[in-house]
Motif scaffolding. Sequence first.
Motif, PDB file in Angstrom:
ATOM      1  N   SER A  46       0.864  -1.187   0.000  1.00 35.36           N
ATOM      2  CA  SER A  46       0.000   0.000   0.000  1.00 35.36           C
ATOM      3  C   SER A  46       0.896   1.231   0.000  1.00 35.36           C
ATOM      4  O   SER A  46       1.692   1.424   0.928  1.00 35.36           O
ATOM      5  N   VAL A  47       0.784   2.039  -1.035  1.00 34.54           N
ATOM      6  CA  VAL A  47       1.608   3.244  -1.135  1.00 34.54           C
ATOM      7  C   VAL A  47       0.916   4.239  -2.057  1.00 34.54           C
ATOM      8  O   VAL A  47       0.275   3.859  -3.032  1.00 34.54           O
ATOM      9  N   GLY A  48       1.033   5.528  -1.703  1.00 33.57           N
ATOM     10  CA  GLY A  48       0.467   6.579  -2.531  1.00 33.57           C
ATOM     11  C   GLY A  48       1.550   7.527  -3.003  1.00 33.57           C
ATOM     12  O   GLY A  48       2.590   7.690  -2.359  1.00 33.57           O
ATOM     13  N   PHE A  49       1.289   8.155  -4.143  1.00 34.71           N
ATOM     14  CA  PHE A  49       2.220   9.100  -4.737  1.00 34.71           C
ATOM     15  C   PHE A  49       1.554  10.473  -4.737  1.00 34.71           C
ATOM     16  O   PHE A  49       0.670  10.751  -5.562  1.00 34.71           O
ATOM     17  N   PRO A  50       1.934  11.345  -3.787  1.00 38.37           N
ATOM     18  CA  PRO A  50       1.233  12.612  -3.606  1.00 38.37           C
ATOM     19  C   PRO A  50       1.340  13.540  -4.814  1.00 38.37           C
ATOM     20  O   PRO A  50       2.335  13.540  -5.539  1.00 38.37           O
ATOM     21  N   VAL A  51       0.308  14.325  -4.993  1.00 35.61           N
ATOM     22  CA  VAL A  51       0.284  15.330  -6.058  1.00 35.61           C
ATOM     23  C   VAL A  51       1.464  16.286  -5.881  1.00 35.61           C
ATOM     24  O   VAL A  51       1.758  16.751  -4.770  1.00 35.61           O
ATOM     25  N   GLY A  52       2.157  16.563  -6.976  1.00 32.26           N
ATOM     26  CA  GLY A  52       3.243  17.524  -6.944  1.00 32.26           C
ATOM     27  C   GLY A  52       4.511  17.016  -6.301  1.00 32.26           C
ATOM     28  O   GLY A  52       5.341  17.809  -5.862  1.00 32.26           O
ATOM     29  N   GLN A  53       4.691  15.693  -6.257  1.00 35.23           N
ATOM     30  CA  GLN A  53       5.900  15.118  -5.651  1.00 35.23           C
ATOM     31  C   GLN A  53       6.617  14.220  -6.641  1.00 35.23           C
ATOM     32  O   GLN A  53       6.005  13.571  -7.482  1.00 35.23           O
ATOM     33  N   PHE A  54       7.947  14.187  -6.531  1.00 37.60           N
ATOM     34  CA  PHE A  54       8.819  13.321  -7.325  1.00 37.60           C
ATOM     35  C   PHE A  54       9.223  12.159  -6.423  1.00 37.60           C
ATOM     36  O   PHE A  54       9.916  12.349  -5.428  1.00 37.60           O
ATOM     37  N   THR A  55       8.755  10.949  -6.760  1.00 36.92           N
ATOM     38  CA  THR A  55       9.029   9.765  -5.955  1.00 36.92           C
ATOM     39  C   THR A  55       9.873   8.786  -6.754  1.00 36.92           C
ATOM     40  O   THR A  55       9.574   8.517  -7.921  1.00 36.92           O
ATOM     41  N   ALA A  56      10.909   8.239  -6.135  1.00 36.83           N
ATOM     42  CA  ALA A  56      11.718   7.185  -6.751  1.00 36.83           C
ATOM     43  C   ALA A  56      11.408   5.857  -6.079  1.00 36.83           C
ATOM     44  O   ALA A  56      11.275   5.789  -4.848  1.00 36.83           O
ATOM     45  N   ILE A  57      11.266   4.813  -6.885  1.00 34.00           N
ATOM     46  CA  ILE A  57      11.054   3.451  -6.383  1.00 34.00           C
ATOM     47  C   ILE A  57      12.348   2.678  -6.587  1.00 34.00           C
ATOM     48  O   ILE A  57      12.867   2.603  -7.702  1.00 34.00           O
ATOM     49  N   MET A  58      12.869   2.100  -5.488  1.00 28.32           N
ATOM     50  CA  MET A  58      14.130   1.372  -5.557  1.00 28.32           C
ATOM     51  C   MET A  58      13.998   0.032  -4.848  1.00 28.32           C
ATOM     52  O   MET A  58      13.042  -0.220  -4.113  1.00 28.32           O
ATOM     53  N   GLY A  59      14.997  -0.801  -5.049  1.00 32.03           N
ATOM     54  CA  GLY A  59      15.055  -2.089  -4.387  1.00 32.03           C
ATOM     55  C   GLY A  59      15.959  -3.025  -5.149  1.00 32.03           C
ATOM     56  O   GLY A  59      16.310  -2.760  -6.307  1.00 32.03           O
TER      57      GLY A  59
END
Length: 269
Positions: A46-59
């Motif tokens: 469960s994860v959200g990506f907020p409006v106006g944000q730059f999110t990186a997914i790693m692993g």
Amino acid sequence: MTTLPTPAGSTAHTVPDGTNYAAQVVDAVKVYGAGATEVRALDGVSVGFPVGQFTAIMGPSGSGKSTLMHCAAGLDTLTSGSAFIADTELSALDDRRLTLLRRERVGFVFQAFNLLPTLTVAENISLPLDLAGQRADPDWLESLIDVVGLGGRLRHRPSELSGGQQQRVAVARALASRPDVVFADEPTGNLDSRSGEEVLGLLGRAVRTMARTVVMVTHDPVAAAHADEVIMLADGRLVDRMPNPTAERVLDRLKAFDRSTEAARAVAS
């Protein structure tokens, strides 16, 4: 530096804590295969990506980061759980409506650029609008082309451009329809460090000047440091979140994952 005009935003998905999400998955499970060959690529994320944000997914490799992006973007379906673009639940859409949503409200940037070789730069950028039967806003496209620095290359074809220039065309194409969210899958993977920095800077400016949302899958700590937040996956699960990342902190966290994995394998053997 040219500033992109801010388009009118669409309704975001608001959760009880008041956060507005441009995209979100809830209890996301993705299973490939069955029986002895079953692989749980996502295991209750469960994860959200907020409006106006730059999110990186790693692993680590096989952690589920690309699967998460593909399911959140509507390129793949979840086995169970829910995925939203703004306030629209993707599982409620038939194929036609899902295609329209991806075309009009989601932008994509891929490692391999995915430009059409027979089209010019200008035609590649406007392609999402053309496919949707929408008339391009000349002022918007002019500002967009100015920001990506391709004003003198509009009549060129992809084969006449460097890799960095091709990826800038891909970013401009992803932004042309003013989407709710842009998903970028290893966007600097085929670029040298200088071109990669240009593309990452461009994605960051799109977030800051357009109040858009960018979600990027990457294995590169330097690329991840351009994001506002890094989320970490391991074995299909969300295991960490890092606001205001630096390349050094991200690298240290990835090394910790590697040490934990090696220790677990040693115990299992």
